[in-house]
Scaffold this motif. Structure first.
Motif, PDB file in Angstrom:
ATOM      1  N   PHE A 140       0.845  -1.192   0.000  1.00 46.18           N
ATOM      2  CA  PHE A 140       0.000   0.000   0.000  1.00 46.18           C
ATOM      3  C   PHE A 140       0.883   1.244   0.000  1.00 46.18           C
ATOM      4  CE2 PHE A 140      -2.444  -3.320   2.118  1.00 46.18           C
ATOM      5  CZ  PHE A 140      -3.607  -3.306   1.364  1.00 46.18           C
ATOM      6  N   THR A 141       0.832   1.994  -1.093  1.00 41.23           N
ATOM      7  CA  THR A 141       1.592   3.243  -1.207  1.00 41.23           C
ATOM      8  C   THR A 141       0.675   4.308  -1.773  1.00 41.23           C
ATOM      9  OG1 THR A 141       2.365   2.905  -3.471  1.00 41.23           O
ATOM     10  CG2 THR A 141       3.673   1.895  -1.709  1.00 41.23           C
ATOM     11  N   ALA A 142       1.163   5.533  -1.820  1.00 44.23           N
ATOM     12  CA  ALA A 142       0.352   6.639  -2.341  1.00 44.23           C
ATOM     13  C   ALA A 142       0.094   6.494  -3.833  1.00 44.23           C
ATOM     14  CB  ALA A 142       1.042   7.968  -2.051  1.00 44.23           C
ATOM     15  N   LEU A 160      -4.603   6.701   1.082  1.00 39.40           N
ATOM     16  CA  LEU A 160      -3.281   6.170   0.748  1.00 39.40           C
ATOM     17  C   LEU A 160      -2.236   7.266   0.839  1.00 39.40           C
ATOM     18  CD1 LEU A 160      -4.252   3.928  -2.279  1.00 39.40           C
ATOM     19  CD2 LEU A 160      -3.094   3.112  -0.214  1.00 39.40           C
ATOM     20  N   THR A 161      -1.110   6.958   1.482  1.00 37.33           N
ATOM     21  CA  THR A 161      -0.026   7.912   1.667  1.00 37.33           C
ATOM     22  C   THR A 161       1.300   7.195   1.424  1.00 37.33           C
ATOM     23  OG1 THR A 161       0.523   7.482   3.989  1.00 37.33           O
ATOM     24  CG2 THR A 161      -1.419   8.859   3.565  1.00 37.33           C
ATOM     25  N   PRO A 162       2.417   7.918   1.329  1.00 37.82           N
ATOM     26  CA  PRO A 162       3.721   7.252   1.230  1.00 37.82           C
ATOM     27  C   PRO A 162       4.019   6.351   2.429  1.00 37.82           C
ATOM     28  CG  PRO A 162       3.915   9.537   0.564  1.00 37.82           C
ATOM     29  CD  PRO A 162       2.529   9.376   1.128  1.00 37.82           C
ATOM     30  N   SER A 163       3.362   6.605   3.572  1.00 38.55           N
ATOM     31  CA  SER A 163       3.576   5.768   4.760  1.00 38.55           C
ATOM     32  C   SER A 163       2.696   4.525   4.757  1.00 38.55           C
ATOM     33  CB  SER A 163       3.281   6.578   6.031  1.00 38.55           C
ATOM     34  OG  SER A 163       4.145   7.688   6.129  1.00 38.55           O
ATOM     35  N   GLY A 164       1.751   4.436   3.828  1.00 39.96           N
ATOM     36  CA  GLY A 164       0.855   3.292   3.761  1.00 39.96           C
ATOM     37  C   GLY A 164      -0.607   3.719   3.744  1.00 39.96           C
ATOM     38  N   LEU A 165      -1.472   2.763   3.970  1.00 39.52           N
ATOM     39  CA  LEU A 165      -2.918   2.988   4.011  1.00 39.52           C
ATOM     40  C   LEU A 165      -3.343   3.254   5.451  1.00 39.52           C
ATOM     41  CD1 LEU A 165      -5.818   2.835   2.801  1.00 39.52           C
ATOM     42  CD2 LEU A 165      -5.733   0.371   3.228  1.00 39.52           C
ATOM     43  N   LEU A 166      -3.918   4.420   5.703  1.00 41.87           N
ATOM     44  CA  LEU A 166      -4.363   4.752   7.059  1.00 41.87           C
ATOM     45  C   LEU A 166      -5.670   4.020   7.359  1.00 41.87           C
ATOM     46  CD1 LEU A 166      -4.054   6.340   9.673  1.00 41.87           C
ATOM     47  CD2 LEU A 166      -5.181   8.277   8.566  1.00 41.87           C
ATOM     48  N   ILE A 198      -6.142  -1.542  14.294  1.00 41.48           N
ATOM     49  CA  ILE A 198      -4.964  -1.172  13.503  1.00 41.48           C
ATOM     50  C   ILE A 198      -4.507   0.233  13.893  1.00 41.48           C
ATOM     51  CG2 ILE A 198      -4.045  -0.787  11.198  1.00 41.48           C
ATOM     52  CD1 ILE A 198      -4.554  -3.697  11.804  1.00 41.48           C
ATOM     53  N   ASN A 199      -5.351   1.222  13.677  1.00 42.47           N
ATOM     54  CA  ASN A 199      -5.085   2.615  14.075  1.00 42.47           C
ATOM     55  C   ASN A 199      -3.681   3.069  13.704  1.00 42.47           C
ATOM     56  OD1 ASN A 199      -7.637   3.281  15.310  1.00 42.47           O
ATOM     57  ND2 ASN A 199      -7.085   1.893  16.964  1.00 42.47           N
ATOM     58  N   GLY A 200      -3.380   2.925  12.435  1.00 41.60           N
ATOM     59  CA  GLY A 200      -2.071   3.332  11.942  1.00 41.60           C
ATOM     60  C   GLY A 200      -1.984   3.136  10.450  1.00 41.60           C
ATOM     61  N   TYR A 201      -0.769   3.216   9.937  1.00 39.05           N
ATOM     62  CA  TYR A 201      -0.526   3.109   8.501  1.00 39.05           C
ATOM     63  C   TYR A 201      -0.125   1.688   8.143  1.00 39.05           C
ATOM     64  CZ  TYR A 201      -0.794   8.185   8.299  1.00 39.05           C
ATOM     65  OH  TYR A 201      -1.243   9.471   8.367  1.00 39.05           O
TER      66      TYR A 201
END
Length: 275
Positions: free
Chosen positions: A21-23, A58-64, A265-268
């Motif tokens: 999962f990326t942006a 979706l972000t560079p840190s993953g899927l929120l 999960i509550n994260g990326y």
């Protein structure tokens, strides 16, 4: 579970299936994202991008992925509204704030400088008060939480120091007393020095952690539970989730047709690998 964890760790480099999962990526046909409400994601201070229901963040840190949460404060970024009670601190609009008008409080050091909102709460419950703050001056600001029922402060003169070069998220967690069902939350109260204070995304949530901003107007707003559903490969017995740099292992049945990744999960989420 230990055997599964060992197997997952041993096969992370050679999984039966891996989903990243990326942006930039898009979901393949085996992955489905679910969220029944809109959501926000901070992209640059202090402004947020809006996402429609079922649109993944979706972000560079993953899927929120976050649990359901409700912002109990009204008019969360409009403290000119009468729902916010304001003392003698003056209110101005700064038109130079990154293509958007941002309100600022002009605070003078006297006993009548404050801003608060009164909120109904559940007695004997944990809450988290959070907001983004920036100050033109290097100074300390005081926040407070007041028990309206017992006419006493739950927390008083809690110091935070907003920066001048960018917004900082201020987070304060507290517990309501057993007889308290109404509180005041003060992002600023009775400061000892002058300040120009910018505030955005004021938020009050049940629980002991803040979530991403939830914009409100004339009523509280709930951001719905987020989840992804993935079709596992044949023969998979578990999956490894990389969340905020940590690996979590989730067992699955050999004949399960769909794996749901949701609560807690509550994260990326960066990747899911099946072993």
């Amino acid at each position: 579970m230990r055997k599964l964890q060992a197997a997952a760790m041993a096969n992370l480099e050679n999984p039966l299936k891996a989903v990243e999962f990326t942006a930039q990526n898009t979901f393949d046909k085996s992955v489905r994202f679910i969220r029944s409400s809109a959501a926000l994601l901070l992209e640059f201070d202090p402004h947020a991008r809006s996402f429609t229901p079922d649109e993944p963040r979706l972000t560079p840190s993953g899927l929120l992925i976050e649990d359901e949460s409700e912002n109990l404060l009204l008019h969360s970024s409009n403290y000119a509204h009468p729902v916010w009670t304001r003392g003698s601190c003056r209110l101005e609009v700064d038109t130079g704030q990154k293509a958007s008008e941002v309100m600022k409080l002009i605070i003078d050091p006297n006993q009548n400088d404050y801003l608060y909102q009164t909120v109904s709460v559940i007695p004997n419950r944990s809450y988290t008060f959070s907001f983004f703050a920036r100050s033109s001056f290097d100074t300390s600001i005081f926040l407070a939480i007041r028990d309206e029922v017992n006419a006493s402060f739950i927390d008083k003169d809690v110091v935070y120091k907003p920066q001048s070069k960018g917004f900082t998220r201020v987070v304060h967690t507290f517990d309501t007393p057993k007889t308290c069902d109404s509180i005041r939350v003060y992002p600023t109260r009775f400061n000892s020095s002058s300040a120009e204070l910018y505030l955005q995304h004021l938020q009050l949530e049940v629980g002991r952690r803040p979530s991403s901003p939830i914009a409100t107007g004339g009523s509280s707003v709930v951001r719905a539970q987020e989840a992804i559903k993935i079709v596992p490969p044949s023969g998979a017995i578990g999956c490894g989730l990389t969340v905020d740099g940590k690996i979590l292992v989730k067992p699955i049945g050999r004949h399960k047709k769909e794996v749901v990744i949701s609560r807690g999960i509550n994260g990326y989420l960066k990747s899911v690998v099946f072993v």
